[in-house]
Design a protein around this motif. Structure first.
Motif, PDB file in Angstrom:
ATOM      1  N   HIS A 149       0.831  -1.204   0.000  1.00  0.00           N
ATOM      2  CA  HIS A 149       0.000   0.000   0.000  1.00  0.00           C
ATOM      3  C   HIS A 149       0.872   1.263   0.000  1.00  0.00           C
ATOM      4  N   TYR A 150       0.377   2.322  -0.660  1.00  0.00           N
ATOM      5  CA  TYR A 150       1.192   3.547  -0.766  1.00  0.00           C
ATOM      6  C   TYR A 150       1.474   4.205   0.583  1.00  0.00           C
ATOM      7  N   SER A 151       0.711   3.823   1.617  1.00  0.00           N
ATOM      8  CA  SER A 151       0.981   4.405   2.938  1.00  0.00           C
ATOM      9  C   SER A 151       2.379   4.027   3.431  1.00  0.00           C
ATOM     10  N   LEU A 152       2.887   2.889   2.956  1.00  0.00           N
ATOM     11  CA  LEU A 152       4.225   2.459   3.389  1.00  0.00           C
ATOM     12  C   LEU A 152       5.289   3.386   2.818  1.00  0.00           C
ATOM     13  N   GLY A 153       5.046   3.895   1.627  1.00  0.00           N
ATOM     14  CA  GLY A 153       5.955   4.874   1.027  1.00  0.00           C
ATOM     15  C   GLY A 153       5.991   6.155   1.844  1.00  0.00           C
ATOM     16  N   LYS A 154       4.823   6.575   2.291  1.00  0.00           N
ATOM     17  CA  LYS A 154       4.773   7.779   3.129  1.00  0.00           C
ATOM     18  C   LYS A 154       5.548   7.540   4.419  1.00  0.00           C
ATOM     19  N   ALA A 155       5.347   6.344   5.002  1.00  0.00           N
ATOM     20  CA  ALA A 155       6.027   6.030   6.259  1.00  0.00           C
ATOM     21  C   ALA A 155       7.541   6.064   6.057  1.00  0.00           C
ATOM     22  N   ALA A 156       8.005   5.482   4.939  1.00  0.00           N
ATOM     23  CA  ALA A 156       9.450   5.477   4.661  1.00  0.00           C
ATOM     24  C   ALA A 156       9.968   6.905   4.547  1.00  0.00           C
ATOM     25  N   ASP A 157       9.179   7.749   3.948  1.00  0.00           N
ATOM     26  CA  ASP A 157       9.540   9.156   3.811  1.00  0.00           C
ATOM     27  C   ASP A 157       9.586   9.837   5.187  1.00  0.00           C
ATOM     28  N   ILE A 158       8.500   9.742   5.941  1.00  0.00           N
ATOM     29  CA  ILE A 158       8.416  10.418   7.241  1.00  0.00           C
ATOM     30  C   ILE A 158       9.482   9.898   8.210  1.00  0.00           C
ATOM     31  N   LEU A 159       9.737   8.595   8.154  1.00  0.00           N
ATOM     32  CA  LEU A 159      10.693   8.012   9.100  1.00  0.00           C
ATOM     33  C   LEU A 159      12.142   8.269   8.706  1.00  0.00           C
ATOM     34  N   GLY A 160      12.320   8.954   7.592  1.00  0.00           N
ATOM     35  CA  GLY A 160      13.657   9.424   7.261  1.00  0.00           C
ATOM     36  C   GLY A 160      14.537   8.438   6.511  1.00  0.00           C
ATOM     37  N   ILE A 161      13.988   7.273   6.139  1.00  0.00           N
ATOM     38  CA  ILE A 161      14.832   6.340   5.393  1.00  0.00           C
ATOM     39  C   ILE A 161      14.655   6.552   3.887  1.00  0.00           C
ATOM     40  N   GLY A 162      13.599   7.274   3.503  1.00  0.00           N
ATOM     41  CA  GLY A 162      13.396   7.602   2.089  1.00  0.00           C
ATOM     42  C   GLY A 162      12.605   6.547   1.343  1.00  0.00           C
ATOM     43  N   ARG A 163      11.822   7.027   0.394  1.00  0.00           N
ATOM     44  CA  ARG A 163      10.946   6.117  -0.349  1.00  0.00           C
ATOM     45  C   ARG A 163      11.715   5.068  -1.146  1.00  0.00           C
ATOM     46  N   ARG A 164      12.903   5.416  -1.581  1.00  0.00           N
ATOM     47  CA  ARG A 164      13.673   4.438  -2.352  1.00  0.00           C
ATOM     48  C   ARG A 164      14.146   3.284  -1.482  1.00  0.00           C
ATOM     49  N   SER A 165      14.095   3.476  -0.173  1.00  0.00           N
ATOM     50  CA  SER A 165      14.489   2.397   0.735  1.00  0.00           C
ATOM     51  C   SER A 165      13.313   1.494   1.089  1.00  0.00           C
ATOM     52  N   LEU A 166      12.145   1.819   0.533  1.00  0.00           N
ATOM     53  CA  LEU A 166      11.029   0.868   0.609  1.00  0.00           C
ATOM     54  C   LEU A 166      11.157   0.036  -0.661  1.00  0.00           C
ATOM     55  N   ILE A 167      11.588  -1.209  -0.484  1.00  0.00           N
ATOM     56  CA  ILE A 167      11.926  -2.014  -1.653  1.00  0.00           C
ATOM     57  C   ILE A 167      10.800  -2.967  -1.997  1.00  0.00           C
ATOM     58  N   GLY A 168      10.302  -2.855  -3.216  1.00  0.00           N
ATOM     59  CA  GLY A 168       9.198  -3.701  -3.667  1.00  0.00           C
ATOM     60  C   GLY A 168       9.722  -5.008  -4.245  1.00  0.00           C
TER      61      GLY A 168
END
Ligand SMILES: *Cc1c(COP(=O)(O)O)cnc(C)c1O
Length: 557
Positions: free
Chosen positions: A229-248
């Motif tokens: 879900h796209y909410s995980l991308g937001k979480a990666a962003d807010i938590l400071g690890i960055g969306r690219r660190s959410l690996i699909g």
């Protein structure tokens, strides 16, 4: 009667303390506009919505003109005038979410008792951030969290006796929805990965950079299937690890994460000194409603000491069903689990929950303030992202009591079975193509005449891609026409089916969660779609597709 000249001739009221006192203390008269609406909503909500939501679709740009004025009115408006505006401009142009033929959304009908209960909640206006402003609502919310915890983890009574109301801990966090629930889970996971050690005071105090330097990590990552879900991308962003660190991670033909690739990725990242802070499994992917192989994922996480989070915002309540619970096997091994109450617990929007298997896990995000949420208090605000929060838990509590495990089981079972019956209906119709089989109560399909489907299977790659592209245009057009007619609704999304070697394919998406949706309604909807497909506009597109397919055959001869 509800003419706009009433609005045009709108009289402005005079601001006075006297009239202000009145709106705080005197209810609207029963025969006033608001009083009448109020009555009709409590007596016949479905009728009210039927009567006031207009079927025909107005252009959004046109609607925007009703909301174009940025000025806050200087003088007060009479309540009745504002309510008339609400009826004419807002209610009339709302979406009929609860109509049984609207099967495209994750929000559907609500049980009747939710309405007056919501009103009690609003009237009390308790603030769950601290006991001082919530009193009994805090223990009640802790119980709701405990019940969801028990639904998932099935600990014994001693466990809940010990932890549910413990002042130093929380078994979970009640919040506004799945997005915040996922954020909360990953927040806790992140802070536990970069926990205090030696002179490092922990990420919460010293920050991400200091934490990574202290532990010697080059990066941090979260792994989830490409259907996450796209909410995980937001979480990666807010938590400071960055969306690219959410690996699909790639999924298989059934939209489930490929655990071989997941394990390989974990090891690859470890080699690169990138710390995997969580693996996320999904129960009910938003597009197709599939369930990841949770047991296998739990193994991968356990072997490597990684936090295992399960996003069951949609599908969590399947656990109520004796018949289908086994689909979620392994969820009890998750370190944290998200569940949306405003989806399949049939609570109004604004209710999500995240629970943690271990009562200590959420302690990594604990925070206190002197004037409220003091250390050692039972205030739930010490373990939440949000500050002030409404007493939504009362709606979940009431749903669980009034509907009960067996009631929810019936709702879940009939949804899944209805989806299967609808899938059979689609498969039996040669002009429709089922794209994803329902595992829970979501399925996807599209309109594609039998001969086109046939030809597509035999077509060379380039032609197949081209025809799928043309079919995508057709699906979009058909879905928009159907929506515009306002009789029924399916949503649409884009998938990459293995069947077509991952060509992008636009599909109708049906979500069968409204208990009032009958098989007859679904039969009618398919007939309506067929009718739209037979209209000249769509026939022209179908003609182009046929010509394209024939054209190449001709060339090959
Ligand atoms: C709905 C959903 C979310 C997000 O929840 P919200 O309540 O919309 O914030 C996250 N994950 C999944 C799988 C969902 O279905």
């Amino acid at each position: 009667m509800h003419t706009s000249n009433k609005l045009a001739s709108k009289k402005l009221a005079e601001a006075s303390l006297e009239s202000l006192y009145r709106i705080f203390t005197v209810p609207e008269a029963p025969d006033s506009t608001l009083g009448q609406i109020d009555q009709s909503i409590s007596q016949n909500l479905a009728g009210f919505l039927q009567q006031h939501i207009v079927a025909a679709e107005r252009d959004l740009a046109d609607i925007e003109r009703d909301f174009a004025d940025p000025h806050i009115p200087e003088q007060p408006t009479f309540v009745s005038d504002q309510i008339q505006f609400v009826l004419d401009k807002l209610v009339a142009q709302s979406v009929h979410i609860s109509a049984p033929s609207f099967v495209g959304h994750m929000t559907s009908a609500l049980p009747y008792f939710m309405l007056p209960l919501s009103r009690i909640m609003m009237a009390l206006n308790q603030n769950l951030v601290k006991v001082e402003t919530s009193k009994a609502f805090t223990p009640m919310e802790r119980q709701v969290i405990g019940m969801v915890h028990h639904l998932i983890y099935q600990q014994n009574d001693d466990f809940y006796q010990r932890w549910m109301h413990d002042r130093g801990h929380a078994l979970g966090s009640f919040c506004s929805g799945g997005t915040i629930a996922n954020l909360t889970a990953l927040w806790a996971a992140r802070n536990n990965v970069l926990a205090p050690q030696g002179d490092f005071a922990g990420l919460g105090q010293d920050g991400l950079l200091a934490g990574m330097q202290h532990y010697g990590y080059k990066g941090m990552a979260v792994l989830v299937s490409e259907r996450g879900h796209y909410s995980l991308g937001k979480a990666a962003d807010i938590l400071g690890i960055g969306r690219r660190s959410l690996i699909g991670i790639e999924t298989d033909a059934n939209n489930k994460i490929r655990t071989d690739l997941l394990a390989r990725k974990c090891d690859e990242l470890k080699q690169q000194n990138i710390k995997v802070m969580a693996i996320v499994g999904i129960v009910g992917t938003s597009e197709t409603g599939n369930v990841d192989p949770l047991d296998a994922m739990a193994d991968i996480a356990a072997e490597r000491g990684i936090h295992f989070h399960v996003d069951s915002a949609w599908g969590g309540p399947t656990l109520f069903s004796d018949k289908y619970r086994s689909l979620l096997k392994g969820i009890e091994r998750a370190d944290s689990v998200t569940l949306d109450a405003h989806k399949q617990l049939y609570v109004p929007m604004g209710a999500g929950i995240c629970v943690f298997r271990n009562p200590e896990t959420l302690s990594s995000v604990e925070h206190h303030a002197e004037y409220i949420i003091r250390k050692g208090s039972k205030d739930l605000g010490s373990h939440t992202v949000e500050g002030s929060r409404p007493g939504m838990a009362i709606l979940v509590h009431s749903g669980l009591q009034i509907i009960g495990r067996q009631g929810y089981e019936l709702l879940i079972d009939q949804g899944i079975e209805k989806a299967r019956a609808f899938a059979d209906m689609i498969k039996a119709n040669p002009d429709f193509e089922l794209i994803s089989e329902p595992e829970l109560n979501i399925l996807t399909y599209r309109y594609a005449p039998a001969d086109v489907q046939q030809a597509l299977l035999a077509a060379p790659v380039n032609l197949r891609k081209e025809v799928n592209e043309l079919l995508n245009g057709l699906t979009k057009r058909l879905q928009k026409t159907q929506r515009g007619l306002g009789r029924s609704f399916v949503s649409r999304t884009r998938l990459n089916p293995v069947k077509y070697d991952r060509d992008p394919v636009i599909v109708f998406r049906a979500v069968l969660a409204n208990p009032l949706t009958t098989l007859d309604i679904l039969t009618d909807m398919l007939a309506e779609q067929q009718e739209i497909a037979d209209s000249p506009a769509i026939q022209e597109l179908t003609g182009q597709i046929r010509q394209r397919l024939r054209g190449t055959e001709h060339h090959r001869e």
